[in-house]
Design a protein around this motif. Structure first.
Motif, short mmCIF file in Angstrom:
data_model
loop_
_atom_site.label_atom_id
_atom_site.label_comp_id
_atom_site.label_asym_id
_atom_site.label_seq_id
_atom_site.Cartn_x
_atom_site.Cartn_y
_atom_site.Cartn_z
N SER A 127 1.08 -1.43 0.29
CA SER A 127 0.29 0.10 -0.02
C SER A 127 1.06 1.40 0.32
N LEU A 128 1.69 1.33 0.98
CA LEU A 128 2.67 2.24 0.54
C LEU A 128 3.94 2.43 -0.88
N PHE A 129 3.93 1.37 -1.00
CA PHE A 129 4.17 1.55 -3.21
C PHE A 129 3.47 2.23 -3.23
N ALA A 130 2.67 1.69 -3.88
CA ALA A 130 0.77 1.67 -4.21
C ALA A 130 0.48 3.46 -4.19
N LEU A 131 0.40 4.02 -2.78
CA LEU A 131 0.88 5.20 -2.67
C LEU A 131 1.48 6.54 -3.72
N GLY A 175 2.61 -10.80 -4.43
CA GLY A 175 3.40 -10.09 -4.71
C GLY A 175 4.13 -8.28 -3.68
N CYS A 176 4.70 -7.56 -3.87
CA CYS A 176 4.59 -6.55 -3.59
C CYS A 176 4.29 -5.28 -4.54
N VAL A 177 5.06 -4.99 -5.27
CA VAL A 177 5.66 -3.94 -6.26
C VAL A 177 4.25 -4.65 -7.42
N GLN A 178 4.03 -5.62 -8.41
CA GLN A 178 3.10 -6.05 -8.80
C GLN A 178 2.11 -5.94 -9.31
N PRO A 179 1.20 -5.50 -7.90
CA PRO A 179 -0.23 -5.45 -7.84
C PRO A 179 -0.32 -3.41 -7.84
N ALA A 180 0.46 -3.10 -7.66
CA ALA A 180 0.25 -1.47 -7.96
C ALA A 180 0.70 -0.96 -9.96
N ARG A 195 -9.00 -21.65 -17.48
CA ARG A 195 -9.48 -22.47 -18.67
C ARG A 195 -9.21 -23.80 -18.75
N ILE A 196 -7.89 -23.73 -18.11
CA ILE A 196 -7.51 -25.17 -18.10
C ILE A 196 -8.14 -26.49 -17.30
N GLY A 197 -8.77 -25.59 -15.91
CA GLY A 197 -9.58 -26.54 -15.44
C GLY A 197 -8.76 -26.01 -13.56
N ILE A 198 -8.24 -25.02 -13.28
CA ILE A 198 -7.68 -24.78 -12.30
C ILE A 198 -8.04 -23.27 -11.40
N SER A 199 -8.61 -23.33 -10.19
CA SER A 199 -8.39 -22.42 -9.51
C SER A 199 -7.51 -21.49 -8.62
N LEU A 200 -7.49 -20.10 -9.23
CA LEU A 200 -5.69 -19.69 -9.14
C LEU A 200 -6.60 -18.49 -7.90
N ILE A 201 -5.63 -18.76 -7.29
CA ILE A 201 -6.23 -18.02 -5.39
C ILE A 201 -4.77 -17.57 -4.80
N GLU A 202 -5.71 -16.36 -3.97
CA GLU A 202 -3.87 -15.88 -3.65
C GLU A 202 -4.92 -15.83 -2.32
N ALA A 203 -3.19 -15.59 -0.99
CA ALA A 203 -4.36 -15.84 0.22
C ALA A 203 -3.94 -14.05 1.40
N LYS A 204 -5.21 -13.96 2.17
CA LYS A 204 -5.00 -12.85 1.86
C LYS A 204 -3.44 -12.90 2.96
N GLY A 205 -3.32 -11.77 2.78
CA GLY A 205 -2.26 -10.63 3.64
C GLY A 205 -0.97 -11.05 3.46
N ALA A 206 -1.14 -11.80 2.74
CA ALA A 206 0.73 -12.19 2.19
C ALA A 206 1.39 -11.31 1.23
N GLY A 207 2.29 -10.97 2.27
CA GLY A 207 3.52 -10.09 1.66
C GLY A 207 4.63 -10.53 0.42
N CYS A 208 5.68 -9.47 0.68
CA CYS A 208 6.45 -9.58 -0.24
C CYS A 208 7.63 -10.98 0.25
N GLY A 348 16.47 -5.94 -9.48
CA GLY A 348 15.78 -5.49 -8.02
C GLY A 348 16.23 -4.33 -7.70
N THR A 349 16.57 -3.48 -7.35
CA THR A 349 16.87 -2.33 -6.66
C THR A 349 17.94 -1.19 -7.74
N TYR A 350 18.65 -2.81 -8.02
CA TYR A 350 19.98 -2.01 -8.85
C TYR A 350 20.13 -0.94 -9.72
N SER A 351 18.86 -0.61 -10.53
CA SER A 351 18.22 0.09 -11.58
C SER A 351 18.67 1.76 -10.74
#
Ligand code: SF4
Ligand code: SF4
Length: 408
Positions: A127-131, A175-180, A195-208, A348-351
């Motif tokens: 959320s900090l990164f998104a802000l 992930g951390c920066v990808q959602p933003a 389509r393949i027949g697999i449900s992809l789910i994310e864990a609530k609150g999962a961070g970096c 990563g942060t090299y750039s």
């Protein structure tokens, strides 16, 4: 290579590991030919063999100077040297140990410390990164060009995430920066999996995944991020019937696959980390294995694309040619890309921390990618995606978004 590690580290787990790695190196120098920083700077100490020697000296108790730190800082951790080495030297593991030691024994200038601390504080927090990204967009017209180019003008629409409806389930990491920066990546993956027949789910609150802090000198904080993520995932793994963990960012994938090693001495987490690493797959591994379920594809040919395989995919995870195979099967025309084994300079942060070297690598990479005149560039890691997009008008996307578009 003969070694004589100093007393302070010889009988520690890290000392034993470093010693075993160093002893494998025969100093042949094959790795220098594939090292991006050596190719740019031509200095032995900016290549893997020289850096290995600098770390050996540090581990043997010789004085560690700012120069030692500079040469290790310039390393991209791309691990091209590792996949080139005929003796199986695990350079990446040695670098983790060497960097930790150098960080402990030298003092960075105040400005560098502030910069690193700020990156470690902001980037792993979604959320900090998104802000900050939103503020950066507002201020973009008045920012210096070098900063403004790092702020993408817009964020792609994610689209709908399909409701879980299949018996087969896999876990994805937001992930951390990808959602933003690109919320369309995981959403597109979820729709293709549906389509393949697999449900992809994310864990609530999962961070970096921990990679960000682990690789910029805050290894303990990085390990804490890893444990926190394991805590979020574990109930879904134990009771949720999840058959695999799928990584849409190869930078996170390589890190999670290393949890087993990094947490092996942690009694509370070693077993969980081992299981999690073993069930982690790059997105390309799953799609390739399940590809038959996506067919038949529309007869019309896909576009002309150049694929950039991130270092974390081709060197870190040693997955070569798999995404390219999926894209070719899906009817895309892949243009030839010279020197595709070389890093794009994102790392990563090299750039941010090494802007000159990173900028040169980006220009080289973009010119190699453009040489076959593709309509767009596809890649498999959010860091490379954002970095490359900042230097070209040509669209740069995650390959799963292009595949999904083709399926539609
Ligand atoms: S290729 Fe391997 S053995 Fe040869 S110098 Fe490089 S790390 Fe050492
Ligand atoms: S990790 Fe990459 S930049 Fe670092 S020494 Fe190896 S090849 Fe060179």
């Amino acid at each position: 290579m003969q070694t004589a590690l100093a007393d302070f580290i010889r009988d520690t787990p890290e000392g034993r590991e470093a010693d075993a790695i160093l002893r494998k190196c025969v100093h042949c120098g094959f790795c220098t030919a594939t090292c991006p920083t050596y190719l740019l700077l031509g200095d032995e100490n900016d290549g893997p063999r020289g850096r290995i020697y600098l770390m050996k000296q540090a581990l043997e108790g010789q004085e560690i100077t700012d120069k030692t730190r500079l040469h290790l800082d310039r390393c991209l951790t791309c691990r091209a040297c590792e996949t080139t080495c005929p003796s199986g030297v695990q350079y990446g593991r040695l670098l983790d140990i060497g960097r930790k030691l150098v960080e402990e024994k030298t003092a960075r200038p105040a400005w560098e410390r502030v910069k690193r601390r700020a990156l470690a504080a902001v980037l792993p927090h979604r959320s900090l990164f998104a802000l900050l990204l939103a503020l950066g967009r507002v201020a973009r017209p008045v920012l210096p060009a070098s900063i403004a180019e790092k702020v993408p003008a817009s964020t792609p629409e994610a689209g709908a995430w399909p409701a879980p409806r299949h018996a087969r389930k896999m876990l994805a990491l937001a992930g951390c920066v990808q959602p933003a920066l690109a919320p369309d990546i995981n959403a597109a993956a979820a729709r293709v999996f549906d389509r393949i027949g697999i449900s992809l789910i994310e864990a609530k609150g999962a961070g970096c995944c921990g990679a960000l802090r682990f690789h910029i000198g805050y290894q303990e904080e990085g390990l804490a991020d890893m444990r926190a993520l394991i805590d979020r995932w574990w109930p879904m793994i134990e009771r949720g019937g999840v058959e695999a963990i799928v990584m849409t960012a190869s930078g996170c994938g390589v890190m999670v696959k290393e949890y087993a090693h990094l947490l092996r001495h942690d009694r509370a987490y070693a077993g969980k980390a081992e299981k999690i690493s073993a069930m982690t797959r790059d997105l390309s591994e799953v799609i390739d294995a399940e590809y038959a379920r996506l067919e038949p594809l529309p007869a019309k040919k896909g576009g002309r694309i150049a694929f950039h395989p991130p270092c974390t995919l081709q060197h870190g995870q040693d997955i070569k040619g798999l995404t390219e195979r999926v894209l070719a099967r899906a009817g895309f025309e892949l243009t030839p890309v010279p020197d595709s084994h070389l890093c794009c300079g994102s790392a990563g942060t090299y750039s941010i921390l090494q802007p000159e070297l990173s900028g040169q690598l980006k220009r080289n990479k973009l010119s190699a990618l453009a040489s076959g005149a593709p309509e767009e560039i596809l890649t498999a890691n959010i860091g490379c995606l954002a970095h490359l997009q900042s230097g070209t008008e040509r669209p740069v996307r995650h390959w799963i978004a292009a595949l999904e578009e083709r399926l539609n």
